[in-house]
Scaffold this motif. Structure first.
Motif, PDB file in Angstrom:
ATOM      1  N   UNK A 112      -4.542  25.784   3.347  1.00 52.88           N
ATOM      2  CA  UNK A 112      -3.790  24.683   2.749  1.00 52.88           C
ATOM      3  C   UNK A 112      -3.997  23.399   3.556  1.00 52.88           C
ATOM      4  N   UNK A 113      -3.876  23.491   4.869  1.00 55.24           N
ATOM      5  CA  UNK A 113      -4.076  22.315   5.729  1.00 55.24           C
ATOM      6  C   UNK A 113      -5.507  21.793   5.617  1.00 55.24           C
ATOM      7  N   UNK A 114      -6.469  22.695   5.591  1.00 52.70           N
ATOM      8  CA  UNK A 114      -7.870  22.291   5.468  1.00 52.70           C
ATOM      9  C   UNK A 114      -8.121  21.591   4.128  1.00 52.70           C
ATOM     10  N   UNK A 115      -7.544  22.108   3.065  1.00 51.27           N
ATOM     11  CA  UNK A 115      -7.700  21.481   1.754  1.00 51.27           C
ATOM     12  C   UNK A 115      -7.143  20.065   1.750  1.00 51.27           C
ATOM     13  N   UNK A 116      -5.933  19.891   2.265  1.00 50.54           N
ATOM     14  CA  UNK A 116      -5.319  18.562   2.295  1.00 50.54           C
ATOM     15  C   UNK A 116      -6.195  17.592   3.084  1.00 50.54           C
ATOM     16  N   UNK A 117      -6.632  17.998   4.263  1.00 54.24           N
ATOM     17  CA  UNK A 117      -7.458  17.121   5.103  1.00 54.24           C
ATOM     18  C   UNK A 117      -8.778  16.766   4.432  1.00 54.24           C
ATOM     19  N   UNK A 118      -9.430  17.745   3.833  1.00 51.71           N
ATOM     20  CA  UNK A 118     -10.743  17.513   3.221  1.00 51.71           C
ATOM     21  C   UNK A 118     -10.625  16.682   1.941  1.00 51.71           C
ATOM     22  N   UNK A 119      -9.582  16.900   1.165  1.00 54.68           N
ATOM     23  CA  UNK A 119      -9.352  16.085  -0.029  1.00 54.68           C
ATOM     24  C   UNK A 119      -9.129  14.633   0.380  1.00 54.68           C
ATOM     25  N   UNK A 120      -8.281  14.408   1.365  1.00 50.29           N
ATOM     26  CA  UNK A 120      -8.016  13.042   1.823  1.00 50.29           C
ATOM     27  C   UNK A 120      -9.280  12.390   2.393  1.00 50.29           C
ATOM     28  N   UNK A 121     -10.144  13.182   3.007  1.00 56.93           N
ATOM     29  CA  UNK A 121     -11.364  12.650   3.614  1.00 56.93           C
ATOM     30  C   UNK A 121     -12.425  12.293   2.570  1.00 56.93           C
ATOM     31  N   UNK A 122     -12.547  13.108   1.519  1.00 55.72           N
ATOM     32  CA  UNK A 122     -13.696  12.964   0.613  1.00 55.72           C
ATOM     33  C   UNK A 122     -13.407  12.417  -0.781  1.00 55.72           C
ATOM     34  N   UNK A 123     -12.174  12.490  -1.232  1.00 55.04           N
ATOM     35  CA  UNK A 123     -11.893  12.115  -2.610  1.00 55.04           C
ATOM     36  C   UNK A 123     -11.998  10.601  -2.811  1.00 55.04           C
ATOM     37  N   UNK A 124     -12.816  10.147  -3.788  1.00 53.97           N
ATOM     38  CA  UNK A 124     -12.978   8.708  -4.022  1.00 53.97           C
ATOM     39  C   UNK A 124     -11.821   8.138  -4.855  1.00 53.97           C
ATOM     40  N   UNK A 125     -10.685   8.023  -4.184  1.00 49.44           N
ATOM     41  CA  UNK A 125      -9.482   7.466  -4.793  1.00 49.44           C
ATOM     42  C   UNK A 125      -8.951   6.383  -3.856  1.00 49.44           C
ATOM     43  N   UNK A 126      -8.528   5.265  -4.475  1.00 51.50           N
ATOM     44  CA  UNK A 126      -8.021   4.134  -3.710  1.00 51.50           C
ATOM     45  C   UNK A 126      -6.553   3.916  -4.053  1.00 51.50           C
ATOM     46  N   UNK A 127      -5.789   3.521  -3.037  1.00 53.85           N
ATOM     47  CA  UNK A 127      -4.347   3.336  -3.180  1.00 53.85           C
ATOM     48  C   UNK A 127      -4.014   1.847  -3.101  1.00 53.85           C
ATOM     49  N   UNK A 128      -3.279   1.341  -4.095  1.00 51.39           N
ATOM     50  CA  UNK A 128      -2.798  -0.037  -4.093  1.00 51.39           C
ATOM     51  C   UNK A 128      -1.290   0.014  -3.883  1.00 51.39           C
ATOM     52  N   UNK A 129      -0.874  -0.365  -2.670  1.00 52.14           N
ATOM     53  CA  UNK A 129       0.542  -0.287  -2.306  1.00 52.14           C
ATOM     54  C   UNK A 129       1.246  -1.607  -2.575  1.00 52.14           C
ATOM     55  N   UNK A 130       2.467  -1.517  -3.095  1.00 54.27           N
ATOM     56  CA  UNK A 130       3.326  -2.680  -3.325  1.00 54.27           C
ATOM     57  C   UNK A 130       4.429  -2.634  -2.262  1.00 54.27           C
ATOM     58  N   UNK A 131       4.567  -3.718  -1.508  1.00 53.99           N
ATOM     59  CA  UNK A 131       5.543  -3.758  -0.418  1.00 53.99           C
ATOM     60  C   UNK A 131       6.816  -4.493  -0.818  1.00 53.99           C
ATOM     61  N   UNK A 132       7.896  -4.222  -0.105  1.00 50.74           N
ATOM     62  CA  UNK A 132       9.194  -4.829  -0.392  1.00 50.74           C
ATOM     63  C   UNK A 132       9.184  -6.338  -0.190  1.00 50.74           C
ATOM     64  N   UNK A 133       8.255  -6.855   0.603  1.00 50.79           N
ATOM     65  CA  UNK A 133       8.187  -8.308   0.827  1.00 50.79           C
ATOM     66  C   UNK A 133       7.371  -9.035  -0.236  1.00 50.79           C
ATOM     67  N   UNK A 134       6.945  -8.302  -1.282  1.00 53.65           N
ATOM     68  CA  UNK A 134       6.201  -8.907  -2.377  1.00 53.65           C
ATOM     69  C   UNK A 134       4.688  -8.890  -2.211  1.00 53.65           C
ATOM     70  N   UNK A 135       4.206  -8.465  -1.052  1.00 53.10           N
ATOM     71  CA  UNK A 135       2.765  -8.382  -0.835  1.00 53.10           C
ATOM     72  C   UNK A 135       2.254  -7.014  -1.278  1.00 53.10           C
ATOM     73  N   UNK A 136       0.935  -6.906  -1.312  1.00 53.63           N
ATOM     74  CA  UNK A 136       0.330  -5.623  -1.655  1.00 53.63           C
ATOM     75  C   UNK A 136      -0.935  -5.443  -0.838  1.00 53.63           C
ATOM     76  N   UNK A 137      -1.450  -4.200  -0.841  1.00 51.44           N
ATOM     77  CA  UNK A 137      -2.639  -3.888  -0.053  1.00 51.44           C
ATOM     78  C   UNK A 137      -3.367  -2.719  -0.690  1.00 51.44           C
ATOM     79  N   UNK A 138      -4.704  -2.809  -0.690  1.00 50.62           N
ATOM     80  CA  UNK A 138      -5.557  -1.705  -1.127  1.00 50.62           C
ATOM     81  C   UNK A 138      -5.961  -0.882   0.078  1.00 50.62           C
ATOM     82  N   UNK A 139      -5.904   0.435  -0.063  1.00 51.01           N
ATOM     83  CA  UNK A 139      -6.313   1.345   0.993  1.00 51.01           C
ATOM     84  C   UNK A 139      -7.368   2.277   0.404  1.00 51.01           C
ATOM     85  N   UNK A 140      -8.518   2.336   1.050  1.00 55.09           N
ATOM     86  CA  UNK A 140      -9.587   3.235   0.613  1.00 55.09           C
ATOM     87  C   UNK A 140      -9.296   4.611   1.203  1.00 55.09           C
TER      88      UNK A 140
END
Length: 142
Positions: A112-140
């Motif tokens: 289970x731990x190996x799957x989580x780590x490897x998925x996070x390492x290899x999966x081509x998904x990007x995260x766009x976070x919305x912050x409470x101060x009104x800003x945002x950020x993309x995380x690869x």
């Protein structure tokens, strides 16, 4: 004998860790370990209000490859189910659901731990976070 991959998919709908656990149920398994990758309300000291995940068209194929590779060598593991969500998520939503059924708990926890780590390492998904101060950020993610 390799583990059965009962689910490996990228979806734009709500995920249930309990559903993933039910999918891997096996009478020969002495342990079922799950992981709920939940959206938290903070990151890097800043408050988070919501986020969006965007995936490359190959994300589903990459996820299936990662899970198959690990399942092939997962000794004592009976079944694996993994899903990653894309789209708009709220705080508390499940972004990554993993369930592993194995003969013994150490095998289930380890894979289970190996799957989580490897998925996070290899999966081509990007995260766009919305912050409470009104800003945002993309995380690869990969």
């Amino acid at each position: 004998m390799s583990a059965a991959v009962v689910r490996a998919r990228v979806v734009d709908e709500s995920l249930s860790v309990a559903e993933h656990a039910a999918l891997v149920a096996d009478s020969g398994a002495g342990a079922v370990v799950t992981f709920d990758g939940a959206v938290r309300d903070h990151d890097g000291g800043r408050g988070v209000t919501a986020l969006d995940y965007e995936g490359h068209p190959s994300a589903g194929t990459v996820l299936a490859e990662v899970v198959a590779e690990i399942a092939e060598r997962a000794e004592g593991v009976r079944a694996i189910a993994v899903s990653h969500r894309i789209g708009a998520l709220r705080i508390g939503d499940t972004a990554l659901a993993v369930a592993v059924a194995a003969e013994h708990r150490a095998q289930a926890f380890g894979i289970c731990a190996e799957l989580v780590d490897e998925v996070k390492r290899r999966l081509p998904i990007w995260k766009h976070q919305q912050f409470t101060d009104g800003t945002s950020e993309w995380v690869n993610c990969p």
